[in-house]
Motif scaffolding. Structure first.
Motif, short mmCIF file in Angstrom:
data_model
loop_
_atom_site.label_atom_id
_atom_site.label_comp_id
_atom_site.label_asym_id
_atom_site.label_seq_id
_atom_site.Cartn_x
_atom_site.Cartn_y
_atom_site.Cartn_z
N GLN A 102 2.97 8.52 -3.18
CA GLN A 102 3.74 9.19 -3.90
C GLN A 102 3.44 9.52 -5.69
OE1 GLN A 102 7.94 6.89 -4.01
NE2 GLN A 102 8.31 7.40 -2.03
N ALA A 103 2.40 8.78 -6.08
CA ALA A 103 2.18 8.84 -7.16
C ALA A 103 0.89 10.41 -7.46
CB ALA A 103 1.86 7.75 -8.22
N LEU A 104 0.22 9.21 -6.28
CA LEU A 104 -0.97 10.99 -6.11
C LEU A 104 0.09 12.45 -5.79
CD1 LEU A 104 -3.80 11.08 -5.91
CD2 LEU A 104 -3.55 10.15 -3.40
N VAL A 105 0.46 12.40 -5.15
CA VAL A 105 1.56 13.12 -4.68
C VAL A 105 2.02 14.12 -5.68
CG1 VAL A 105 3.23 14.65 -3.66
CG2 VAL A 105 1.68 12.96 -2.35
N GLY A 106 2.90 12.93 -6.61
CA GLY A 106 3.20 13.84 -8.25
C GLY A 106 1.88 14.32 -8.79
N ALA A 107 1.34 13.71 -8.96
CA ALA A 107 0.03 14.69 -9.51
C ALA A 107 -0.42 15.08 -9.91
CB ALA A 107 -0.59 13.11 -10.08
N VAL A 108 -0.78 15.62 -7.78
CA VAL A 108 -1.51 17.04 -7.92
C VAL A 108 -0.74 17.75 -8.06
CG1 VAL A 108 -2.38 18.02 -6.27
CG2 VAL A 108 -3.41 15.51 -6.60
N GLY A 109 0.87 17.39 -7.00
CA GLY A 109 1.33 18.62 -6.64
C GLY A 109 2.85 18.99 -8.58
N GLY A 110 3.05 17.65 -9.38
CA GLY A 110 3.23 18.50 -9.71
C GLY A 110 2.57 19.26 -10.65
N ALA A 133 -2.88 19.19 -17.94
CA ALA A 133 -2.95 19.43 -17.43
C ALA A 133 -3.60 17.69 -17.36
CB ALA A 133 -4.57 19.53 -15.96
N LEU A 134 -4.21 17.34 -17.80
CA LEU A 134 -4.88 15.38 -17.61
C LEU A 134 -2.50 14.79 -18.46
CD1 LEU A 134 -6.12 12.94 -17.49
CD2 LEU A 134 -7.34 13.22 -19.99
N LEU A 135 -2.78 15.60 -18.95
CA LEU A 135 -1.09 14.47 -19.69
C LEU A 135 0.07 14.89 -18.42
CD1 LEU A 135 1.00 13.27 -21.67
CD2 LEU A 135 1.07 15.67 -22.61
N LEU A 136 -0.04 16.02 -17.72
CA LEU A 136 0.79 16.73 -16.73
C LEU A 136 0.91 15.88 -15.30
CD1 LEU A 136 1.03 20.65 -16.88
CD2 LEU A 136 3.15 18.27 -17.27
N ALA A 137 -0.68 15.49 -15.53
CA ALA A 137 -1.02 14.30 -13.59
C ALA A 137 -0.32 12.91 -14.00
CB ALA A 137 -2.76 14.91 -14.04
N VAL A 138 -0.79 12.32 -15.69
CA VAL A 138 0.25 11.10 -15.85
C VAL A 138 1.43 11.63 -15.67
CG1 VAL A 138 -0.03 9.63 -17.87
CG2 VAL A 138 -2.18 10.57 -17.48
N ILE A 139 1.75 12.10 -15.88
CA ILE A 139 3.31 12.41 -16.46
C ILE A 139 4.06 12.34 -14.67
CG2 ILE A 139 5.49 13.58 -17.24
CD1 ILE A 139 4.03 13.86 -18.91
N TRP A 140 3.44 13.57 -14.46
CA TRP A 140 4.23 13.17 -12.41
C TRP A 140 3.41 12.25 -11.59
CZ3 TRP A 140 7.41 16.14 -10.29
CH2 TRP A 140 8.33 16.97 -10.88
N SER A 141 2.07 11.04 -12.21
CA SER A 141 2.29 9.98 -10.80
C SER A 141 3.31 9.02 -11.62
CB SER A 141 0.87 9.72 -11.56
OG SER A 141 0.79 9.15 -12.73
N GLY A 142 3.68 9.34 -12.46
CA GLY A 142 5.00 8.37 -12.40
C GLY A 142 6.15 9.15 -12.22
N TRP A 143 6.47 9.98 -12.61
CA TRP A 143 7.42 10.61 -12.74
C TRP A 143 8.87 10.63 -11.08
CZ3 TRP A 143 11.81 11.17 -15.35
CH2 TRP A 143 12.62 12.07 -15.32
N PRO A 145 7.58 9.45 -8.25
CA PRO A 145 8.13 7.76 -7.69
C PRO A 145 9.47 7.95 -8.25
CG PRO A 145 6.12 7.84 -8.55
CD PRO A 145 6.23 8.78 -8.87
N VAL A 146 9.86 7.90 -9.56
CA VAL A 146 11.31 7.61 -10.17
C VAL A 146 12.05 8.30 -9.93
CG1 VAL A 146 12.14 7.38 -12.58
CG2 VAL A 146 10.54 6.36 -11.76
N LEU A 147 11.71 9.97 -9.90
CA LEU A 147 12.72 10.90 -8.57
C LEU A 147 13.39 10.48 -7.90
CD1 LEU A 147 11.51 14.05 -10.46
CD2 LEU A 147 13.66 12.25 -11.07
N LEU A 148 12.79 10.19 -6.81
CA LEU A 148 12.24 9.84 -5.44
C LEU A 148 13.27 8.24 -5.19
CD1 LEU A 148 8.97 10.15 -3.99
CD2 LEU A 148 11.21 11.20 -3.27
N TRP A 149 12.85 7.41 -5.62
CA TRP A 149 14.21 6.13 -6.03
C TRP A 149 15.19 6.66 -6.63
CZ3 TRP A 149 16.39 4.33 -10.41
CH2 TRP A 149 16.84 3.06 -10.22
N ALA A 150 15.46 7.70 -7.78
CA ALA A 150 16.90 7.45 -7.37
C ALA A 150 17.76 8.65 -7.23
CB ALA A 150 16.87 8.98 -9.56
N MET A 151 16.79 9.38 -6.37
CA MET A 151 17.69 10.54 -5.29
C MET A 151 17.79 9.02 -4.32
SD MET A 151 15.81 13.00 -2.14
CE MET A 151 15.16 11.31 -1.38
#
Length: 159
Positions: A102-110, A133-143, A145-151
């Motif tokens: 999920q983190a990988l999908v977030g890092a790339v897709g986000g 891009a680097l900062l967004l990849a770091v953020i979305w790699s964590g974001w 999975p957190v959004l999916l957990w929250a969902m």
């Protein structure tokens, strides 16, 4: 069928949001979603995810990572609503994945979503494309999975 229609519909929704930056068509599509959704009650609870995402983007805008010509845009908040609903419908296939996947999908897709928006002129990236891009990849790699957990928690299911 609904899952695939929703996922394809979100791609159109995203394109409308980013290209035209007008709330009207987005509101019509959100109304259509709520009219045809097989789970309206659950969908209303998912608006908390949209608020969290909007607050994240608002924070990144305040920090100067994003620049919008006319201030923080309403269409971006509406885009977050569409994304939150898509997590629960068109992107449910992410749930069985491990957190690192999920983190990988977030890092790339986000990251690609924001970079595509910048390429289309919807947002400027004052920190530069590579740094952003680097900062967004770091953020979305964590974001993501957190959004999916929250969902899952908002839906009342177990992860």
């Amino acid at each position: 069928m609904w899952q695939w229609a929703h996922l394809l519909g979100f791609n159109l929704y995203w394109l409308l949001a980013v290209k035209w930056q007008q709330p009207g068509p987005l509101l019509v599509l959100l109304l259509a979603h709520f009219l045809f959704s097989p789970s309206r009650q659950r969908d209303w609870r998912l608006l908390a995810i949209a608020v969290a995402g909007g607050l994240l983007d608002l924070s990144l805008w305040q920090l100067g990572l994003f620049h919008f010509t006319a201030g923080f845009p309403l269409w971006l908040m509406l885009l977050w609503i569409g994304f939150a609903l898509t997590l629960a419908h068109g992107m449910r296939w992410l749930l069985p994945m491990s957190r690192w996947q999920q983190a990988l999908v977030g890092a790339v897709g986000g990251t690609m979503s924001y970079l595509a928006g910048a390429a289309m002129g919807a947002v400027q990236l004052p920190w530069g494309t590579a740094n952003s891009a680097l900062l967004l990849a770091v953020i979305w790699s964590g974001w993501l999975p957190v959004l999916l957990w929250a969902m899952v928690k908002l839906e009342g299911e177990r992860a």
